[in-house]
Each structure stands twice: as C-alpha cells, then as structure tokens.
Motif scaffolding. Structure first.
Motif, PDB file in Angstrom:
ATOM      1  N   LEU A 129       0.848  -1.195   0.000  1.00 60.25           N
ATOM      2  CA  LEU A 129       0.000   0.000   0.000  1.00 60.25           C
ATOM      3  C   LEU A 129       0.887   1.250   0.000  1.00 60.25           C
ATOM      4  CD1 LEU A 129      -2.811   1.394   0.364  1.00 60.25           C
ATOM      5  CD2 LEU A 129      -2.532   1.063   2.837  1.00 60.25           C
ATOM      6  N   VAL A 130       0.558   2.198  -0.862  1.00 63.47           N
ATOM      7  CA  VAL A 130       1.257   3.481  -0.894  1.00 63.47           C
ATOM      8  C   VAL A 130       0.256   4.554  -0.476  1.00 63.47           C
ATOM      9  CG1 VAL A 130       2.471   5.160  -2.339  1.00 63.47           C
ATOM     10  CG2 VAL A 130       2.755   2.703  -2.764  1.00 63.47           C
ATOM     11  N   ILE A 131       0.603   5.360   0.528  1.00 66.63           N
ATOM     12  CA  ILE A 131      -0.303   6.406   1.002  1.00 66.63           C
ATOM     13  C   ILE A 131       0.348   7.763   0.783  1.00 66.63           C
ATOM     14  CG2 ILE A 131      -1.686   7.249   2.928  1.00 66.63           C
ATOM     15  CD1 ILE A 131      -1.636   4.587   4.196  1.00 66.63           C
ATOM     16  N   SER A 132      -0.349   8.629   0.059  1.00 66.38           N
ATOM     17  CA  SER A 132       0.172   9.963  -0.225  1.00 66.38           C
ATOM     18  C   SER A 132      -0.984  10.961  -0.168  1.00 66.38           C
ATOM     19  CB  SER A 132       0.840   9.962  -1.606  1.00 66.38           C
ATOM     20  OG  SER A 132       1.535  11.164  -1.826  1.00 66.38           O
ATOM     21  N   PRO A 133      -1.505  11.216   1.029  1.00 63.70           N
ATOM     22  CA  PRO A 133      -2.761  11.954   1.166  1.00 63.70           C
ATOM     23  C   PRO A 133      -2.591  13.457   1.322  1.00 63.70           C
ATOM     24  CG  PRO A 133      -2.111  11.118   3.295  1.00 63.70           C
ATOM     25  CD  PRO A 133      -1.014  10.734   2.338  1.00 63.70           C
ATOM     26  N   GLY A 134      -1.351  13.955   1.336  1.00 58.84           N
ATOM     27  CA  GLY A 134      -1.168  15.389   1.558  1.00 58.84           C
ATOM     28  C   GLY A 134      -1.449  15.766   2.995  1.00 58.84           C
ATOM     29  N   ILE A 135      -1.943  16.990   3.179  1.00 58.09           N
ATOM     30  CA  ILE A 135      -2.125  17.534   4.528  1.00 58.09           C
ATOM     31  C   ILE A 135      -3.593  17.610   4.941  1.00 58.09           C
ATOM     32  CG2 ILE A 135      -0.050  18.958   4.611  1.00 58.09           C
ATOM     33  CD1 ILE A 135      -2.172  21.312   3.774  1.00 58.09           C
ATOM     34  N   ASP A 136      -3.801  17.664   6.244  1.00 58.17           N
ATOM     35  CA  ASP A 136      -5.057  18.159   6.819  1.00 58.17           C
ATOM     36  C   ASP A 136      -4.667  19.205   7.860  1.00 58.17           C
ATOM     37  OD1 ASP A 136      -7.479  17.103   5.633  1.00 58.17           O
ATOM     38  OD2 ASP A 136      -6.736  15.124   6.224  1.00 58.17           O
ATOM     39  N   PHE A 137      -5.672  19.877   8.427  1.00 58.90           N
ATOM     40  CA  PHE A 137      -5.379  20.983   9.342  1.00 58.90           C
ATOM     41  C   PHE A 137      -5.535  20.559  10.803  1.00 58.90           C
ATOM     42  CE2 PHE A 137      -6.995  23.125   5.441  1.00 58.90           C
ATOM     43  CZ  PHE A 137      -5.755  23.595   5.040  1.00 58.90           C
ATOM     44  N   VAL A 138      -4.731  21.167  11.665  1.00 60.91           N
ATOM     45  CA  VAL A 138      -4.785  20.885  13.101  1.00 60.91           C
ATOM     46  C   VAL A 138      -5.950  21.680  13.702  1.00 60.91           C
ATOM     47  CG1 VAL A 138      -3.560  21.106  15.303  1.00 60.91           C
ATOM     48  CG2 VAL A 138      -2.300  20.466  13.225  1.00 60.91           C
TER      49      VAL A 138
END
Lengths: 420, 236
Positions: A129-138
């Motif tokens: 599995l390759v995961i490359s989801p970028g960012i989310d905010f805190v």
C-alpha cells in the motif's frame, strides 16, 4: 456466462487501454493500492504500472475527478495562470497505463487483512500500500477558525474551489481595503508558498487596488527565501506589505469570521479578505490507519516505507522523513524511490540506492522568478541534505526571467511525470 | 604521503565498484557533541537566549557569513574573512575547529583545535541543532556529508548500465520532458553519449554555471553519469 474476448473487451472503460497498452490483465498478479492522486501518489502509481509492464496490478484511489495542482495556484491569484491551466485528469493513467482509477475516499486501512475500505462501500485488497494523502489541518490552531469558516476565510492551501474563492474575495476588496494572511507555523506544505502568495496578491492589488494594504501575521522568526522576498516586496510593492513576526505578536492570533476581524496580539484588525493557513498534519487517513507519531507519519528514507508497517509506504507532505521540505517536487522525488522499492519487493526487479532532490521556484513579480533547492540522501536516522543552493539577492533581470521560464518548463515536466 | 594516497584509493575503489552502496553520513552525533562542546562554553554560548561573551554566540552559525554578528569586536583576520565573503559551511567549520589559525590568520580564538575528526563532527552536529532546519528552510546548510567517489579518468570510458540509468533518469524527468519538448528547460533526449558525459562532468566541476544542474551532477559518480548517458541516448 462465458467470458470470451469480446465480452471482456466490452466490459468497461478500460477497453481502449487493453487494446493499446502492452499489458494484459492476468490472474494472480501482485496488487498495489495507492491512496491519493497528487504529486506523490499519481507519480508512484504511474511508475509502478509503467516499469512493471503489467506485472503489477495498480489501483489508484483519489476522490477528485479533476485535480488542481497546489503548485502554481498562487500564479492564478496573481493573474499569471488560469484555473483551468492547473487542472488535470486521471484519464491517461487509466488508458495508457492500465491503472484502475477509483474516484472515492479511502476511509480506513485494515492492516491485518491488508485491505482499504472505501466511502462508497466495499474494500480493495493490497499486497503493498502506498499512502500519499497530503495535509489536513490541526483543529483549533487558529482560535475562531474551523473548517466551517473556510467559506468566509479561505485557506486556499488545497487547490481548486478554495483558490477560486480567495481570488474572488481579493477582487471584491474595496479600494484601499485590507488583506490579512495568517501564516502557518512549521512544518507546513510548501515553505515559500505563503510568501509567494503575498507577492502575487500584491501584484494584483498594485494594478487594481494600489492603495490596499497587506498584513501578514506570522508565528515564525524566519522563513524560506526571506531575503529574496523582502527585497522583491521593497522593489515592486513598496509600502504595501507589513509582516508581523513573533516579536510583534504574529504568533498570538485569533479570528472572528462573523465580524471579519483578526485579533493580532490584542489589536483587532478589520479586514476585507482574510487568508487563514492553519497549522498542518498528515492527511487524516494516516492517523486512521495508525501510522502517525505525533502529527506526521514516520518513514525510513531508504525506501519511504513506514516505520510502523513494512507493507505500507508513505509519501510527500504526510511523511516525517527528515530534511526534505513538504513540496510537490519532494513528493514526486520520493514516489520514484518508493516505486522502485515496491517493484523490487513484488517482482524482484533491481533496487538502486535512493537519491532525492527538491527545487522550489517562486514568482515575486512579472518575470522575477527565484528558486531554492537541495539534494538529499538517506541515513539510518533520516533523509539528510547533502548540498543546496538558493537564488541571490541583486540578480539581474535576465537571470530572474530565465528562472521564471525554467519554472514553466518544470510545471510542464512534473505534470507529465504525474499524469502521463 | 604516498602510502596514504594509496590507502585512500583502495578504500574508495570497492565502494565505487559496488555502485554507491555508500550512504550519506550525518555530520556527527549531537549528544556526544554536547559533551564535547564543554571545552567551548567558556567563551561561546549557543541555544535559546545565547549571547555574545568572549566569543560570539553560535546560534545560526551554519550558513552565516563569517564575522557578521552586529556589535561583536572581531579580529582583523576575521574581518578580512568577512570582507572576502566567507560563509560557515560544514567544510569551513571543520577546518576552523581543527586549527583556527590555519583558516583565519590572526584570529582571536585562542584554541588549540580538535584533532579528532569524529569529535569535530559531533560538535558540529550539536551546533547544527541551533541553525535553521532544512525541512522548513531549504536553503540552509547540509546536515550530512555527501557520499562521493572520485574515480580516475580512465573510468570515463565505462559502459553505462542502462537499467540503472533508467532509474536515475526518473529524477531528470521531473523537469526535462521525455518527449524532447524544450520550453524553458532544454531537451536532453537522444544526445550523443560522449556529449552528455562531458556536459555532466562540466556541471559536476562547476565549470558550467547552472546551480540546479551543479547540484544534480555534483553527487553523481562516473558510472552514474555513464548510465544516464546510455539511457538518454537510447530512449525512443
């Protein structure tokens, strides 16, 4: 029903792919699932499919049918690009590379059963599995702001609708109005990004609203390409940009989206457009899958494999890898190392020592481009920088123009490298 | 001296033959460096709130121009280094820590130097903690020594490993388009191999000026340049 050649070819949109691509679907091929179709995920999916020549079954899970690149989205704010020119589809990944593109959200990872759950129901099995989801905010990083306020005070830090909204708000500012940016703390996506954005907003305002003001509330002492940006603002937009660093309360900020005010260390500023770029963390799926340590997902820089699961590779902004900045260029570079490692593990193809690089171009004004970059190699501990360069202050106009033109070439190159 | 050169060559040869199995080495160990830094504390402060004492504070020393702290009274030698544009890179700090007077004549830093290379590297790793982080400020100084293997000129005749070249080329293709388009960035497909090799060595030796290419070529071994030349000469 007997599955003959005619019915097989007629079963779906991949028919053309089966005819033109040198690969034929086969039973028992190893399966790779890629979550996220940005600079990391799209590149990884494409390289695994391309270089394995059909020996690996690749599924790409990405909710957006049209992808807007975050890189160059500031140039749209400045009027140098159209939004359409930042848009890309996944059609070629399906037709030319035989990748199964699933437009859905990955909602969970069962690491024991090795399956990825989809929001639309069902699940997809994987060997790697390759995961490359970028960012989310805190949550709560800018008091008064949450995702429900992004329609009033956009972040525009995931490109597309948000970028269009921010541009519309800048264009709607009254003459002499005030634009406020709440800049993020380290680490965050695209270190020079907020300051290129300031340059592009200033470029627009200088032509259309020359008495407008720009205020940047910034929790950081220093930032990327600082000398270059400050020189550029002084030269092109004198008196327009005021940056309040932590010494002037830039780290003590709250907002009131209802009143359109920003409180900077007790001083309330009434604004006409507010760009809130909150503190950031790995894309939520990393946390759901139990792959994070703190806000980010730690990886081994020799292959980008997760330090918490040997079957999972994590790319780009979401990964905690060491010295590389969170950028599209970095994610693309990391994807190639991971693609090689994944192919090596599944098909026994040759694996070479990892090399990484990054270059970030920024536009300060028309034909005034600057760049910064570094080369990286893995150590046991982290991905470490081994050399670097940066544009110099006082460079002549011809060099700055060439740097900008080079960035256009890079945009064309990396988007071809991602989407085929 | 001759024996030392021979020993270095022998040590390097297998690494080159094994195609860069060598990896970048971090500058040193910061926790050991903190211990070793005790011998410096009498004169220098580093860390939050550090101030100038007998010597200048060392926050942000990596990438800082020599002799550039406002209000600190430097020696004439250090002022000259400042005027000459000297910047504190890993290599210069290493040389200065080994023997201050060898790098800056007339420096006021009366310190005999650290002869042990590992100890110097550990001290630098400790100081590096208090310089800007590359992840957030990519233009800051390296955190590791690059792995570099310089081979004798006859190896330039080496036949490129095309498969290795294909992997290495993936890094080039982020900017240079595979279809040969050359808007803003030149085409590098279907060059004569020798031209490609000569061009890359010219970047590696910084004879050609482009900083991105100097950086890219600077860490490629001769075999890797040959592999790339073979790959790009033979793609469709």
């Amino acid at each position: 029903m007997t599955l003959n050649r005619r019915t097989f070819l007629g079963t779906g949109v991949a028919a053309a792919a089966t005819l033109s691509a040198p690969m034929v679907r086969a039973q028992g091929r190893p399966r790779v699932v890629v979550i996220g179709g940005g600079a990391g995920g799209a590149t990884a999916a494409r390289y695994i499919a391309k270089d394995s020549e059909g020996a690996i079954d690749v599924t790409l899970i990405e909710p957006s049918r049209t992808y807007f690149t975050c890189f160059f989205s500031n140039l749209y704010l400045g009027g140098f690009r159209t939004l359409e020119s930042l848009a890309h589809t996944y059609a070629k990944l399906a037709t030319d590379y035989g990748i199964n593109v699933v437009h859905d959200w990955a909602t969970g990872v069962d690491r024991d059963a090795k399956t990825v759950a989809l929001a639309g129901g069902g699940s997809v099995p994987y060997d790697k599995l390759v995961i490359s989801p970028g960012i989310d905010f805190v949550d709560g990083s800018v008091p008064g702001w949450d995702i429900s306020a992004q329609g009033v005070m956009p972040h525009a830090y995931k490109a597309g609708t948000q970028t269009a909204l921010l541009k519309a708000q800048i264009e709607a500012m009254p003459q002499g109005g005030v634009f406020v940016m709440v800049a993020p703390p380290n680490p965050y996506r695209c270190p020079p990004g907020p300051y290129e954005r300031i340059s592009m907003v200033a470029h627009y305002l200088k032509a259309n609203n020359p008495t407008a003001k720009i205020i940047v509330a910034d929790p950081k002492e220093q930032y990327s390409k600082q000398a270059l940006f400050e020189e550029g603002w002084q030269k092109h937009y004198p008196g327009m940009v005021e940056r309040l660093g932590p010494d002037f309360g830039g780290g003590n900020v709250s907002v009131d989206p209802g009143a359109m005010t920003v409180d900077i260390d007790g001083e309330v500023v009434k604004a006409d457009a507010v760009n809130v770029i909150p503190a950031q963390k790995a894309g939520h799926i990393c946390e759901v899958a139990g792959l994070t340590d703190g806000n980010w997902a730690p990886v081994d820089g020799h292959s980008m494999v997760s330090r918490l699961d040997p079957e999972i590779y994590i790319l780009g902004d979401a990964s905690a890898q060491g010295d590389m900045p969170k950028s599209g260029f970095s994610a693309n570079s990391q994807a190639k190392v991971a693609a090689m490692a994944v192919r090596g593990a599944l098909t026994g193809s040759r694996v070479f020592p990892a090399k990484f690089s990054n270059t970030c171009w920024s536009l300060i004004a028309t034909d005034d481009g600057v760049k910064v970059g570094a080369a990286y190699e893995p150590t046991e501990e982290k991905i470490a920088s081994v050399s670097s360069f940066v544009s110099q202050t006082g460079e002549d106009a011809a060099m700055r123009k060439a740097t900008y033109e080079e960035s256009l070439g890079w945009y064309s190159g990396i988007t071809s490298d991602m989407f085929g | 001296m001759r024996a030392l050169v021979a020993a270095v060559m022998i040590a390097l040869a297998p690494a080159g033959a094994a195609l860069a199995q060598d990896k970048a080495e971090l500058i040193g160990d910061a926790s050991r460096g903190e211990e070793a830094f005790r011998q410096c504390r009498g004169c220098h402060q580093v860390g939050p709130g550090a101030e100038n004492r007998v010597g200048p504070h060392l926050n942000g020393i990596f990438g800082r121009r020599a002799g550039s702290i406002e209000g600190f009274d430097y020696s004439d030698g250090m002022d000259r280094a400042h005027a000459d544009g000297m910047v504190w890179t890993i290599e210069r700090l290493d040389a200065y820590l080994e023997n201050p007077r060898a790098l800056v004549s007339g420096t006021r830093m009366s310190f005999r130097g650290i002869k042990d290379a590992q100890e110097r590297h550990d001290v630098m790793a400790y100081l590096r903690r208090y310089s800007a982080s590359p992840r957030d400020i990519p233009e800051s100084q390296p955190t590791a020594f690059r792995s570099e293997v310089d081979l004798p000129p006859e190896i330039l005749a080496i036949v490129g490993d095309r498969e290795y070249g294909e992997y290495l080329a993936s890094e080039c293709l982020t900017c240079h388009k595979r279809d040969g388009a050359d808007d803003g960035i030149p085409s590098i497909v279907n060059w004569v191999e020798e031209d490609f090799v000569i061009a890359m060595h010219a970047y590696k030796r910084q004879i050609r000026p482009h900083p991105v290419m100097q950086m890219m070529a600077g860490r490629l071994s001769d075999e890797e340049i040959a592999a790339l030349a073979t790959y790009f000469a033979t793609i469709d």
